[in-house]
Design a protein around this motif. Structure first.
Motif, mmCIF file in Angstrom:
data_model
loop_
_atom_site.group_PDB
_atom_site.id
_atom_site.type_symbol
_atom_site.label_atom_id
_atom_site.label_comp_id
_atom_site.label_asym_id
_atom_site.label_seq_id
_atom_site.Cartn_x
_atom_site.Cartn_y
_atom_site.Cartn_z
ATOM 1 N N HIS A 1 0.816 -1.214 0.000
ATOM 2 C CA HIS A 1 0.000 0.000 0.000
ATOM 3 C C HIS A 1 0.852 1.268 0.000
ATOM 4 O O HIS A 1 0.329 2.362 -0.078
ATOM 5 C CB HIS A 1 -0.896 0.002 1.243
ATOM 6 C CG HIS A 1 -0.102 -0.115 2.507
ATOM 7 N ND1 HIS A 1 0.294 -1.337 3.014
ATOM 8 C CD2 HIS A 1 0.420 0.815 3.329
ATOM 9 C CE1 HIS A 1 1.018 -1.134 4.106
ATOM 10 N NE2 HIS A 1 1.110 0.149 4.311
ATOM 11 N N HIS A 2 2.196 1.113 0.110
ATOM 12 C CA HIS A 2 3.006 2.303 0.315
ATOM 13 C C HIS A 2 3.193 3.118 -0.971
ATOM 14 O O HIS A 2 3.576 2.582 -2.005
ATOM 15 C CB HIS A 2 4.360 1.938 0.920
ATOM 16 C CG HIS A 2 5.006 3.116 1.559
ATOM 17 N ND1 HIS A 2 4.683 3.544 2.827
ATOM 18 C CD2 HIS A 2 5.900 4.003 1.081
ATOM 19 C CE1 HIS A 2 5.360 4.633 3.097
ATOM 20 N NE2 HIS A 2 6.104 4.948 2.061
ATOM 21 N N GLN A 3 2.948 4.417 -0.882
ATOM 22 C CA GLN A 3 2.973 5.295 -2.062
ATOM 23 C C GLN A 3 4.332 5.961 -2.284
ATOM 24 O O GLN A 3 4.755 6.133 -3.420
ATOM 25 C CB GLN A 3 1.907 6.402 -1.904
ATOM 26 C CG GLN A 3 0.481 5.884 -1.823
ATOM 27 C CD GLN A 3 0.044 5.209 -3.109
ATOM 28 O OE1 GLN A 3 0.260 5.735 -4.199
ATOM 29 N NE2 GLN A 3 -0.548 4.031 -3.008
ATOM 30 N N ASP A 4 4.997 6.369 -1.187
ATOM 31 C CA ASP A 4 6.234 7.145 -1.314
ATOM 32 C C ASP A 4 7.382 6.252 -1.825
ATOM 33 O O ASP A 4 7.349 5.034 -1.666
ATOM 34 C CB ASP A 4 6.590 7.758 0.050
ATOM 35 C CG ASP A 4 7.256 9.113 -0.113
ATOM 36 O OD1 ASP A 4 7.554 9.495 -1.267
ATOM 37 O OD2 ASP A 4 7.484 9.793 0.911
#
Ligand SMILES: [Fe+2]
Ligand SMILES: [Fe+2]
Length: 413
Positions: free
Chosen positions: A382-385
């Motif tokens: 789920h991590h965007q960065d």
């Protein structure tokens, strides 16, 4: 004669041949010594060690304590038991980086003492204590096996004045981590570790004013320093017990380059052994990431990038790639800028991608100030960065950078 006695019967003047129990639990870094200092006796009594072996040929015998003497006599198979006492159970079960860092700090400290002693003895022309070296290698191998990141990250941190000793410890740990990545077996891993630990022992034969010169060496001084592999080979051949042939090979050949431009023999690719090629990579990485009297060490991520540039001609490609895989493209301790504009330090690698480590975010460039530290796993689905690039620690006011990733106070700067 060797006698096993209880710690409460130890008196000054006794020669301690062996402390029963693991080296890590010992309050001393030495394996055997004449106990003369009453302070050392206090230290021994306050430790977890309950029994010791004494050598009555080298120091005081046990007197007046009848019960203890009887006990000593019961220990008939002295040599055999001594071997058994020395064979301490090894711990290699995997643990987290944060957990291993605590233990790795103790191993670094004891190993630094041991290497200071080994270099000091060599400088005085005395034989290398192979038993002590082997204990150090065993502890480091076990630590790297439990967790491949903790000790290698910590051993990078050095004061300029303990460089030679901590460099030996660091290269030992890096060799074991790299060896694991290359799929070496236990016996070869230990040999690789021993080779890393002893590779620069020839520096004990270098004039101190050249070795400790704070600045660039003249051509003449450099020519002197180029003798350290050969001098090291000579020192290792004269060790009190035979060292592994791999150790001697790496000592002599860790400055060879695959294109033949290295020293002392100018060997080319196929003439250089796998272990010497491993030594070359680990040696350069630790040298450029370490603080020296005349320059600060480079950021670990920046060092990997620079080494990739030099790899052609200098390193063996396969070995270098395995090295990057074992450490990461952004090794622990690297300062990175995120796409979001925040700044963080790498605290661990992830199981996913080499480009997506675990980062502790602690600074916002948009607000220009610190934010509460938060650990993010960039490989989480789920991590965007993502990491946008490396940052030069020298350009930022983060004196606590090393404390931020290690969690260990006193490792700042
Ligand atoms: Fe060297
Ligand atoms: Fe070196």
């Amino acid at each position: 004669m060797l006698k096993k006695i209880k710690v409460e019967h130890v008196v000054p003047g006794m020669y301690i041949q062996e402390l029963c129990g693991s080296w890590m639990e010992h309050p001393f870094w030495r394996t055997h010594f004449l106990l003369n200092d009453p302070k050392e006796l206090d230290t021994l009594r306050n430790s977890s060690i309950r029994e010791v072996w004494i050598d009555t040929a080298k120091g005081r015998d046990l007197e007046g304590a009848g019960e203890a003497v009887m006990e000593a006599e019961r220990e008939a198979q002295v040599q055999a038991s001594l071997q058994a006492a020395a064979a301490v159970e090894r711990h290699q079960e995997p643990v987290s980086t944060a957990e291993e860092l605590q233990r790795a700090a103790t191993i670094c400290q004891k190993s630094r003492h041991a290497m200071t002693s080994i270099f000091g003895e060599a400088r005085m022309g005395r034989a290398v204590d192979t038993e002590l070296a082997r204990k150090v290698v065993e502890e480091i191998t076990d630590s790297v096996t439990r967790n491949s990141r903790a000790l290698v990250s910590l051993a990078r941190l050095k004061n300029a004045d303990d460089y030679t000793y901590m460099h030996s410890v660091a290269v030992c740990a890096l060799m074991v981590a790299l060896g694991r990545e290359l799929g070496l077996e236990e016996a070869e891993l230990m040999a690789a570790g021993e080779a890393g630990l002893m590779h620069d022992i020839g520096k004990a034969a270098m004039p101190l004013e050249v070795l400790n010169k704070p600045g660039k060496l003249t051509d003449e001084e450099f020519a002197v320093m180029k003798r350290h592999p050969g001098e090291g080979y000579r020192i290792l051949q004269a060790a009190d017990e035979a060292l592994h042939p791999i150790t001697l090979d790496v000592c002599l050949h860790h400055h060879e380059k695959v294109d033949g431009s290295g020293y002392p023999e100018g060997l080319t690719d196929e003439q250089i052994s796998l272990f010497a090629k491993m030594g070359a990579v680990c040696d350069v990485y630790d040298a450029i990431t370490s603080n020296r009297p005349y320059k600060n060490g480079w950021d670990p991520g920046e060092s990997i990038r620079k080494m990739a540039e030099w790899a052609d001609g200098h390193f063996d490609t396969k070995v270098f790639h395995a090295f990057v895989k074992s450490l990461g493209i952004y090794p622990v301790g690297s300062l990175v800028r995120m796409a979001s504009g925040r700044i963080g330090v790498v605290v661990d690698q992830s199981d996913g991608s080499l480009l997506k480590p675990v980062v502790k975010i602690f600074y916002s460039t948009s607000s220009g100030c610190r934010i509460p530290p938060r650990i993010v796993d960039l490989s989480a689905p789920h991590h965007q960065d993502a990491i946008a690039g490396r940052e030069d620690p020298a350009a930022w006011p983060f004196p606590d950078l090393d404390e931020l990733w290690s969690g260990l106070p006193g490792h700042a700067g």
